[in-house]
Design an enzyme around this catalytic site. Structure first.
Site, PDB file in Angstrom:
ATOM      1  N   THR A 134       0.840  -1.191   0.000  1.00 48.66           N
ATOM      2  CA  THR A 134       0.000   0.000   0.000  1.00 48.66           C
ATOM      3  C   THR A 134       0.878   1.246   0.000  1.00 48.66           C
ATOM      4  O   THR A 134       1.862   1.319   0.739  1.00 48.66           O
ATOM      5  CB  THR A 134      -0.916   0.017   1.236  1.00 48.66           C
ATOM      6  OG1 THR A 134      -1.756  -1.133   1.197  1.00 48.66           O
ATOM      7  CG2 THR A 134      -1.780   1.258   1.270  1.00 48.66           C
ATOM      8  N   ARG A 192      -5.702  -3.492  12.092  1.00 46.87           N
ATOM      9  CA  ARG A 192      -7.022  -4.042  11.770  1.00 46.87           C
ATOM     10  C   ARG A 192      -8.139  -3.134  12.270  1.00 46.87           C
ATOM     11  O   ARG A 192      -9.215  -3.072  11.670  1.00 46.87           O
ATOM     12  CB  ARG A 192      -7.172  -5.442  12.378  1.00 46.87           C
ATOM     13  CG  ARG A 192      -6.412  -6.495  11.603  1.00 46.87           C
ATOM     14  CD  ARG A 192      -6.358  -7.814  12.315  1.00 46.87           C
ATOM     15  NE  ARG A 192      -5.545  -8.748  11.544  1.00 46.87           N
ATOM     16  CZ  ARG A 192      -4.914  -9.803  12.053  1.00 46.87           C
ATOM     17  NH1 ARG A 192      -5.030 -10.067  13.342  1.00 46.87           N
ATOM     18  NH2 ARG A 192      -4.192 -10.586  11.283  1.00 46.87           N
ATOM     19  N   ILE A 210     -31.185   0.696  -3.478  1.00 45.82           N
ATOM     20  CA  ILE A 210     -32.101   1.812  -3.273  1.00 45.82           C
ATOM     21  C   ILE A 210     -32.038   2.792  -4.439  1.00 45.82           C
ATOM     22  O   ILE A 210     -33.049   3.371  -4.841  1.00 45.82           O
ATOM     23  CB  ILE A 210     -31.794   2.515  -1.935  1.00 45.82           C
ATOM     24  CG1 ILE A 210     -32.233   1.608  -0.779  1.00 45.82           C
ATOM     25  CG2 ILE A 210     -32.461   3.888  -1.838  1.00 45.82           C
ATOM     26  CD1 ILE A 210     -31.785   2.079   0.592  1.00 45.82           C
ATOM     27  N   GLU A 253      -5.062  -6.794   5.599  1.00 45.73           N
ATOM     28  CA  GLU A 253      -4.823  -6.864   7.043  1.00 45.73           C
ATOM     29  C   GLU A 253      -5.435  -8.130   7.652  1.00 45.73           C
ATOM     30  O   GLU A 253      -5.866  -8.148   8.800  1.00 45.73           O
ATOM     31  CB  GLU A 253      -5.385  -5.636   7.774  1.00 45.73           C
ATOM     32  CG  GLU A 253      -5.096  -4.294   7.134  1.00 45.73           C
ATOM     33  CD  GLU A 253      -3.631  -3.939   7.121  1.00 45.73           C
ATOM     34  OE1 GLU A 253      -2.841  -4.764   6.625  1.00 45.73           O
ATOM     35  OE2 GLU A 253      -3.285  -2.855   7.564  1.00 45.73           O
ATOM     36  N   THR A 291      -7.633 -11.680   5.978  1.00 42.42           N
ATOM     37  CA  THR A 291      -8.943 -11.936   5.384  1.00 42.42           C
ATOM     38  C   THR A 291      -9.977 -12.265   6.457  1.00 42.42           C
ATOM     39  O   THR A 291      -9.644 -12.516   7.619  1.00 42.42           O
ATOM     40  CB  THR A 291      -8.861 -13.116   4.405  1.00 42.42           C
ATOM     41  OG1 THR A 291      -8.552 -14.312   5.157  1.00 42.42           O
ATOM     42  CG2 THR A 291      -7.806 -12.894   3.335  1.00 42.42           C
TER      43      THR A 291
END
Length: 378
Positions: free
Chosen positions: A156, A241, A335, A361, A363
Site C-alpha cells: 500500500t 485491523r 435503493i 490486514e 482476510t
C-alpha cells in the site's frame, strides 16, 4: 461509547476536511488513480498523519480511539485516502514509534508524523499472504549492515511512499526468529517498483509490487533487534485491523448518507421512496448494522487505549465491519435502482472500495481463525 472532547475535536476536524476537500474530488481520483501526495501533505498539516505519535516526535499525541474516528471520517470522504492514512499511521509510524531508536525517530518518525514523508509496509509475498511467517525475502549480513533480496507484493502506497518498513529473513524457510524488520528509504539503490497494480477499487492508494535487488541497508536501519521482525509485524497488524474496521464503517456511513439523500428526493407512486416501507426498512437495517460495527470498533480500540488485551475484539470488529460495509453498500445501490449501477453516483465507487476491507490486514477467514482460537483458550 461516548467520545471525550479531544476525540470529538479530531473527529470533527477530519470530517470537515473530508467533506470540503475529499468528497468533491473523490471520483476524479478514482478515475485517474494518481497518488494524492499534495492532499496527504494537507492531512499532515492537520495532524492526521501522526495521530497517535507523541508530540515530541511531530505527532498529535492523541490516542487510538482518535485515530479510529479520524479514519472513519476520511473514509466517508474517500476510501483510498483512508487506506493510505490508516496504513501510514498504523504500519508506517507505529512500528517506528514503538521500536525505533531516537535517531530513527528523528530521521523518519518526525517527517512521517507531519506528512512530509509517506510510509508503507512491505511484508506480503507471492506465497505468503496470510502466512506472514513464510517470508522468502533474504537479509544477508554484510559488514555492519545487510543485503536484502526479494520481491514484495500489495505494498500500500508503494508508488508514492518515501520509506517502507520491510520484513526479511536471515534464514528464509526457517523459523520466525530469523525475521527482521528494516526501515528502507525508497530511493535506496536496488529498490525498483515493478508495477502499480490495477484494482477493483481504492485506485488512488498506489498499491505496488516492489523488487529489492541487492539493496544494502546499514545496521542502523534495523527496527528493533535481529529476530524481532515477526513480533513487530503481528503487533502492528493487530492494531492496524482497527483502522480497517473504522474505514469500513466510514465507507458504509457514506453509502447510507447517499441512499438517504436519494430516497428523500426520488419520487415513486406519488411520494418519496423513503415513505415506502420496503425502502424505509432497508435503510433502518443499514443504519443499525453500521452502528453495531462502530460500537464494536470503539470497544476494541478502547481496550487498546486502556492497555488491555484487544486482539479478539480487534478481529471481531474487522470481520463484522468489513462484511457489513459490502452489504450496506450493496443495499445503497439497490435503493438507487439502475442509477446505483452507474459511476455517475458515488455508491458504485463506495461498493468497489469497500470490498477490499474483507481481504487486507487479514482476510475474513483469518479473523475467524483468530477469534475461534481466542474462544478456545477462554
Amino acid at each position: 461509547m461516548i467520545l471525550n472532547q479531544a476525540q470529538v475535536m479530531i473527529r470533527d476536524s477530519a470530517r470537515r476536511f473530508a467533506l470540503s476537500e475529499l468528497k468533491p474530488s473523490a471520483a476524479e481520483r478514482d478515475r485517474s488513480g494518481a497518488f494524492p501526495t499534495e492532499t496527504l501533505r494537507q492531512m499532515g498539516e492537520l495532524g492526521l498523519m501522526g495521530v497517535a505519535v507523541p508530540e515530541a516526535w511531530g505527532g498529535a499525541g492523541a490516542d487510538y480511539t482518535s485515530l479510529a474516528v479520524a479514519v472513519e471520517e476520511i473514509a466517508a470522504g474517500d476510501g483510498a485516502l483512508a487506506t493510505i492514512m490508516s496504513t501510514h499511521n498504523s504500519l508506517g509510524c507505529l512500528p517506528i514509534n514503538r521500536h525505533g531508536t531516537d535517531a530513527q525517530k528523528e530521521r523518519f518518525l518526525k517527517p512521517l508524523a507531519r506528512g512530509k514523508m509517506i510510509g508503507g509496509f512491505s511484508i506480503t509475498e507471492s506465497q505468503s499472504g496470510s502466512n506472514a511467517a513464510d517470508i522468502r525475502t533474504r537479509a544477508t549480513p554484510d559488514g555492519d549492515g545487510y543485503i536484502i533480496d526479494g520481491t514484495k507484493h500489495f505494498v500500500t502506497s508503494g508508488t508514492g511512499a518515501d520509506v517502507v518498513n520491510l520484513f526479511a529473513s536471515t534464514d528464509p524457510g526457517g523459523d520466525t526468529g530469523a525475521i527482521c524488520c528494516f526501515i528502507v528509504p525508497m530511493d535506496t539503490p536496488g529498490v525498483e517498483i515493478l508495477r502499480a497494480e490495477k484494482k477493483l477499487g481504492i485506485h488512488a492508494s498506489g498499491t505496488a509490487s516492489i523488487a529489492f535487488n541487492e539493496v544494502r541497508v546499514g545496521g542502523d536501519l534495523m527496527l528493533g533487534k535481529a529476530g524481532e521482525g515477526y513480533h513487530i509485524a503481528l503487533q502492528s497488524l493487530g492494531i492496524s485491523r482497527l483502522g480497517i474496521a473504522a474505514q469500513a464503517v466510514g465507507l458504509a456511513q457514506a453509502a447510507l448518507n447517499e441512499a438517504l439523500d436519494y430516497a428523500r428526493e426520488r419520487v415513486s407512486f406519488d411520494k418519496p421512496i423513503i415513505k415506502h416501507q420496503a425502502v424505509a426498512f432497508r435503510l433502518a437495517d443499514m443504519a443499525t448494522r453500521i452502528e453495531a460495527a462502530r460500537q464494536l470498533t470503539h470497544q476494541a480500540v478502547a481496550l487498546l487505549d486502556a492497555g488491555l488485551p484487544f486482539q479478539k475484539e480487534s478481529s471481531m470488529a474487522k470481520l463484522y465491519a468489513s462484511e457489513m460495509a459490502e452489504t450496506v453498500a450493496s443495499d445503497a445501490i439497490q435503493i438507487h435502482g439502475g442509477y446505483g449501477y452507474l459511476n455517475d453516483y458515488p455508491v458504485e465507487r463506495i461498493y468497489r472500495d469497500a470490498r477490499i476491507c474483507q481481504i487486507y490486514e487479514g482476510t475474513s477467514d483469518i479473523q475467524r481463525m483468530v477469534i475461534s482460537r481466542a474462544l478456545e483458550k477462554e
